[in-house]
Scaffold this motif. Structure first.
Motif, PDB file in Angstrom:
ATOM      1  N   ILE A 247     -11.169  -7.379 -16.013  1.00 37.93           N
ATOM      2  CA  ILE A 247     -12.298  -6.735 -15.749  1.00 37.93           C
ATOM      3  C   ILE A 247     -11.998  -5.054 -15.624  1.00 37.93           C
ATOM      4  O   ILE A 247     -10.808  -5.170 -15.202  1.00 37.93           O
ATOM      5  CB  ILE A 247     -12.505  -7.210 -14.380  1.00 37.93           C
ATOM      6  N   HIS A 248     -12.647  -4.236 -15.953  1.00 41.51           N
ATOM      7  CA  HIS A 248     -12.416  -2.623 -15.630  1.00 41.51           C
ATOM      8  C   HIS A 248     -13.512  -2.271 -14.804  1.00 41.51           C
ATOM      9  O   HIS A 248     -14.800  -2.607 -14.983  1.00 41.51           O
ATOM     10  CB  HIS A 248     -12.820  -2.034 -16.861  1.00 41.51           C
ATOM     11  N   PHE A 249     -13.182  -1.713 -13.700  1.00 38.55           N
ATOM     12  CA  PHE A 249     -14.145  -1.191 -12.643  1.00 38.55           C
ATOM     13  C   PHE A 249     -13.955   0.380 -13.006  1.00 38.55           C
ATOM     14  O   PHE A 249     -12.760   1.003 -12.873  1.00 38.55           O
ATOM     15  CB  PHE A 249     -13.615  -1.566 -11.049  1.00 38.55           C
ATOM     16  N   HIS A 250     -15.005   0.978 -13.069  1.00 41.13           N
ATOM     17  CA  HIS A 250     -15.281   2.512 -13.613  1.00 41.13           C
ATOM     18  C   HIS A 250     -15.356   3.269 -12.312  1.00 41.13           C
ATOM     19  O   HIS A 250     -16.402   2.742 -11.456  1.00 41.13           O
ATOM     20  CB  HIS A 250     -16.117   2.664 -14.500  1.00 41.13           C
ATOM     21  N   PHE A 251     -14.954   4.126 -12.198  1.00 41.72           N
ATOM     22  CA  PHE A 251     -15.171   5.167 -11.101  1.00 41.72           C
ATOM     23  C   PHE A 251     -15.332   6.669 -11.564  1.00 41.72           C
ATOM     24  O   PHE A 251     -14.912   7.039 -12.527  1.00 41.72           O
ATOM     25  CB  PHE A 251     -14.078   5.327  -9.920  1.00 41.72           C
ATOM     26  N   ARG A 252     -15.949   7.606 -10.741  1.00 40.11           N
ATOM     27  CA  ARG A 252     -16.047   9.123 -10.780  1.00 40.11           C
ATOM     28  C   ARG A 252     -14.873   9.648 -10.303  1.00 40.11           C
ATOM     29  O   ARG A 252     -14.384   9.467  -9.310  1.00 40.11           O
ATOM     30  CB  ARG A 252     -17.459   9.494 -10.273  1.00 40.11           C
ATOM     31  N   GLY A 253     -14.702  10.734 -10.939  1.00 45.63           N
ATOM     32  CA  GLY A 253     -13.332  11.530 -10.720  1.00 45.63           C
ATOM     33  C   GLY A 253     -12.004  11.132 -11.500  1.00 45.63           C
ATOM     34  O   GLY A 253     -11.761  10.318 -12.005  1.00 45.63           O
ATOM     35  N   SER A 254     -11.083  12.056 -11.191  1.00 43.24           N
ATOM     36  CA  SER A 254     -10.069  11.935 -11.911  1.00 43.24           C
ATOM     37  C   SER A 254      -8.712  11.375 -10.759  1.00 43.24           C
ATOM     38  O   SER A 254      -9.085  11.791  -9.837  1.00 43.24           O
ATOM     39  CB  SER A 254      -9.357  13.105 -12.814  1.00 43.24           C
ATOM     40  N   THR A 255      -8.018  10.825 -11.473  1.00 46.51           N
ATOM     41  CA  THR A 255      -6.551  10.367 -10.615  1.00 46.51           C
ATOM     42  C   THR A 255      -5.648  10.272 -11.453  1.00 46.51           C
ATOM     43  O   THR A 255      -5.307  10.282 -12.806  1.00 46.51           O
ATOM     44  CB  THR A 255      -6.964   9.017  -9.731  1.00 46.51           C
ATOM     45  N   LYS A 256      -4.239   9.936 -10.917  1.00 43.84           N
ATOM     46  CA  LYS A 256      -3.098   9.969 -11.486  1.00 43.84           C
ATOM     47  C   LYS A 256      -2.867   8.342 -12.039  1.00 43.84           C
ATOM     48  O   LYS A 256      -3.101   7.229 -11.311  1.00 43.84           O
ATOM     49  CB  LYS A 256      -1.856  10.351 -10.656  1.00 43.84           C
TER      50      LYS A 256
ATOM     51  N   TYR B 272       0.770  -2.783  -7.721  1.00 35.98           N
ATOM     52  CA  TYR B 272       1.475  -3.873  -7.366  1.00 35.98           C
ATOM     53  C   TYR B 272       1.061  -4.439  -5.942  1.00 35.98           C
ATOM     54  O   TYR B 272       0.620  -4.130  -5.169  1.00 35.98           O
ATOM     55  CB  TYR B 272       3.016  -3.375  -7.066  1.00 35.98           C
ATOM     56  N   GLU B 273       1.478  -5.692  -6.142  1.00 33.36           N
ATOM     57  CA  GLU B 273       1.141  -6.714  -5.062  1.00 33.36           C
ATOM     58  C   GLU B 273       2.383  -7.713  -4.913  1.00 33.36           C
ATOM     59  O   GLU B 273       2.675  -8.399  -5.644  1.00 33.36           O
ATOM     60  CB  GLU B 273      -0.092  -7.263  -4.985  1.00 33.36           C
TER      61      GLU B 273
ATOM     62  N   GLU C 285       3.577  -6.614 -10.523  1.00 34.39           N
ATOM     63  CA  GLU C 285       2.807  -5.817 -11.172  1.00 34.39           C
ATOM     64  C   GLU C 285       1.253  -6.478 -11.437  1.00 34.39           C
ATOM     65  O   GLU C 285       1.436  -7.656 -12.063  1.00 34.39           O
ATOM     66  CB  GLU C 285       3.124  -4.974 -12.587  1.00 34.39           C
ATOM     67  N   ILE C 286       0.076  -6.202 -10.982  1.00 38.91           N
ATOM     68  CA  ILE C 286      -0.986  -7.035 -11.114  1.00 38.91           C
ATOM     69  C   ILE C 286      -2.056  -6.186 -11.747  1.00 38.91           C
ATOM     70  O   ILE C 286      -2.999  -6.822 -12.131  1.00 38.91           O
ATOM     71  CB  ILE C 286      -1.717  -7.421  -9.936  1.00 38.91           C
ATOM     72  N   GLY C 287      -1.806  -4.931 -12.373  1.00 37.10           N
ATOM     73  CA  GLY C 287      -2.731  -4.150 -12.929  1.00 37.10           C
ATOM     74  C   GLY C 287      -2.324  -2.773 -13.034  1.00 37.10           C
ATOM     75  O   GLY C 287      -1.367  -2.521 -12.678  1.00 37.10           O
ATOM     76  N   ASP C 288      -3.439  -1.902 -13.419  1.00 36.95           N
ATOM     77  CA  ASP C 288      -3.016  -0.497 -13.552  1.00 36.95           C
ATOM     78  C   ASP C 288      -4.270   0.315 -13.296  1.00 36.95           C
ATOM     79  O   ASP C 288      -5.557  -0.057 -13.463  1.00 36.95           O
ATOM     80  CB  ASP C 288      -2.337  -0.040 -14.921  1.00 36.95           C
ATOM     81  N   ILE C 289      -4.082   1.645 -13.049  1.00 33.82           N
ATOM     82  CA  ILE C 289      -5.271   2.724 -12.758  1.00 33.82           C
ATOM     83  C   ILE C 289      -4.976   3.389 -13.813  1.00 33.82           C
ATOM     84  O   ILE C 289      -3.934   4.244 -14.060  1.00 33.82           O
ATOM     85  CB  ILE C 289      -4.850   3.328 -11.404  1.00 33.82           C
ATOM     86  N   LYS C 290      -6.035   3.758 -14.599  1.00 36.25           N
ATOM     87  CA  LYS C 290      -6.096   4.608 -15.792  1.00 36.25           C
ATOM     88  C   LYS C 290      -6.626   5.951 -15.429  1.00 36.25           C
ATOM     89  O   LYS C 290      -7.795   5.750 -15.169  1.00 36.25           O
ATOM     90  CB  LYS C 290      -6.751   3.847 -16.944  1.00 36.25           C
ATOM     91  N   GLY C 291      -5.970   7.010 -15.451  1.00 35.32           N
ATOM     92  CA  GLY C 291      -6.526   8.251 -15.125  1.00 35.32           C
ATOM     93  C   GLY C 291      -6.683   9.355 -16.414  1.00 35.32           C
ATOM     94  O   GLY C 291      -7.101  10.287 -16.435  1.00 35.32           O
TER      95      GLY C 291
ATOM     96  N   HIS D 192      -7.871   6.303  -1.255  1.00 39.31           N
ATOM     97  CA  HIS D 192      -7.169   5.687   0.046  1.00 39.31           C
ATOM     98  C   HIS D 192      -6.699   4.458  -0.242  1.00 39.31           C
ATOM     99  O   HIS D 192      -6.036   3.734   0.719  1.00 39.31           O
ATOM    100  CB  HIS D 192      -8.193   5.829   1.180  1.00 39.31           C
ATOM    101  N   LEU D 193      -7.348   3.633  -1.121  1.00 38.27           N
ATOM    102  CA  LEU D 193      -6.855   2.448  -1.441  1.00 38.27           C
ATOM    103  C   LEU D 193      -5.382   2.032  -2.488  1.00 38.27           C
ATOM    104  O   LEU D 193      -5.161   1.200  -2.140  1.00 38.27           O
ATOM    105  CB  LEU D 193      -8.075   1.513  -2.026  1.00 38.27           C
ATOM    106  N   PHE D 194      -5.408   3.039  -2.884  1.00 44.96           N
ATOM    107  CA  PHE D 194      -4.144   3.282  -3.929  1.00 44.96           C
ATOM    108  C   PHE D 194      -3.454   4.357  -3.585  1.00 44.96           C
ATOM    109  O   PHE D 194      -3.303   5.216  -4.674  1.00 44.96           O
ATOM    110  CB  PHE D 194      -4.725   3.057  -5.117  1.00 44.96           C
ATOM    111  N   PRO D 195      -2.966   4.719  -2.740  1.00 47.63           N
ATOM    112  CA  PRO D 195      -1.992   6.075  -2.294  1.00 47.63           C
ATOM    113  C   PRO D 195      -0.808   6.202  -3.213  1.00 47.63           C
ATOM    114  O   PRO D 195      -0.363   5.009  -3.542  1.00 47.63           O
ATOM    115  CB  PRO D 195      -1.792   5.974  -1.083  1.00 47.63           C
ATOM    116  N   ILE D 196      -0.788   7.315  -3.637  1.00 50.24           N
ATOM    117  CA  ILE D 196       0.631   7.550  -4.621  1.00 50.24           C
ATOM    118  C   ILE D 196       1.795   7.607  -3.710  1.00 50.24           C
ATOM    119  O   ILE D 196       1.645   8.342  -2.702  1.00 50.24           O
ATOM    120  CB  ILE D 196       0.067   8.931  -5.341  1.00 50.24           C
ATOM    121  N   GLU D 197       2.769   6.663  -4.080  1.00 50.82           N
ATOM    122  CA  GLU D 197       3.983   6.491  -3.029  1.00 50.82           C
ATOM    123  C   GLU D 197       4.895   7.745  -3.536  1.00 50.82           C
ATOM    124  O   GLU D 197       5.109   7.945  -4.963  1.00 50.82           O
ATOM    125  CB  GLU D 197       4.522   5.192  -3.433  1.00 50.82           C
TER     126      GLU D 197
END
Length: 245
Positions: A93-102, A107-108, A112-118, A148-153
């Motif tokens: 599943i791909h969830f699409h959002f507006r705006g750019s991110t890194k 991880y959980e 590794e359970i997935g990735d954020i594509k920016g 806020h759900l995926f803060p950059i560490e």
């Protein structure tokens, strides 16, 4: 964002990786008629994320297993954010959002359970990979990416601050500097260069005479002809006194 506003790219291969020696994209267009033609001709289509101001959340699970379960849990918890959902050819599943991110991994519990594509691209709806199509599950107005759900560490910087006054560091820097100094032939400013080199070792690097001496001996071998030890001693003394000979 309507589909007709999207800029899409034509991908050449029948998989996510381009054939050897070929480009993985063949152009970019925001014409929906051209998009349909690409698909009809058997190509698949990619959505460039940065150019479309999109980010994608991709759950595929540890070792690419149980990705749909992680996606289901995310959807149940944050249903109001999940307005545009695409099922991939692999069934993830791909969830699409507006705006750019890194771009980064998710991880959980250390897995590794997935990735954020920016950046880069994601394969677009209607494209067929290995005889399976990407399909739209739910469409709607994009919500902003939930940073806020995926803060950059931020990685903790355990490096010690550099002490430029550390005598060992000064000596190391002086050695590196001396490696770049080329010797000169007699009559070509050889003596003046040696004096200036000694002054730099004393002044710029703050070395002692005992530290300067082995560096000058090594450097002297690059002079033509080399100075005698007695001549070198005289040059070093002149450099310390500020004289010129």
């Amino acid at each position: 964002m309507r589909d007709m506003d999207l800029k899409l790219i034509q991908l050449e291969s029948d998989s996510k990786e381009p054939p050897k020696g070929r480009s993985w994209k063949r152009g970019i267009s925001d014409d929906p008629v051209e998009h349909a033609r690409w698909l009809a001709e058997g190509y698949h289509v990619g959505l460039p994320l940065e150019e479309n101001n999109r980010s994608v959340l991709d759950f595929d699970g540890p070792n690419h297993e149980n990705g749909r379960e992680y996606a289901r849990q995310f959807y149940q918890r944050y249903r109001e954010l999940c307005t545009f959902i695409v099922e991939t050819a692999a069934g993830n599943i791909h969830f699409h959002f507006r705006g750019s991110t890194k771009t980064r991994k998710i991880y959980e519990a250390g897995k590794e359970i997935g990735d954020i594509k920016g950046n880069g691209y994601v394969v677009w709806i209607g494209s067929t990979i290995h005889k399976k199509a990407y399909r739209l599950i739910q469409g709607g107005e994009l919500k902003p990416f939930p940073e806020h759900l995926f803060p950059i560490e931020k990685k903790e910087d355990n490096r010690q601050p550099i002490d430029e006054n550390d005598p060992v560091r000064r000596l190391i820097r002086a050695r590196e500097w001396m490696k770049k100094r080329e010797g000169k032939a007699d009559g070509n400013g050889r003596g003046l260069q040696l004096i200036k080199t000694c002054r730099a070792l004393f002044g710029m690097f703050g070395l002692t005479e005992d530290q300067v001496w082995p560096l000058i001996l090594e450097f002297n071998e690059r002079n033509v002809p080399p100075y005698s030890e007695k001549q070198l001693r005289h040059k070093v003394e002149d450099a310390q006194k500020g004289g010129r000979s």
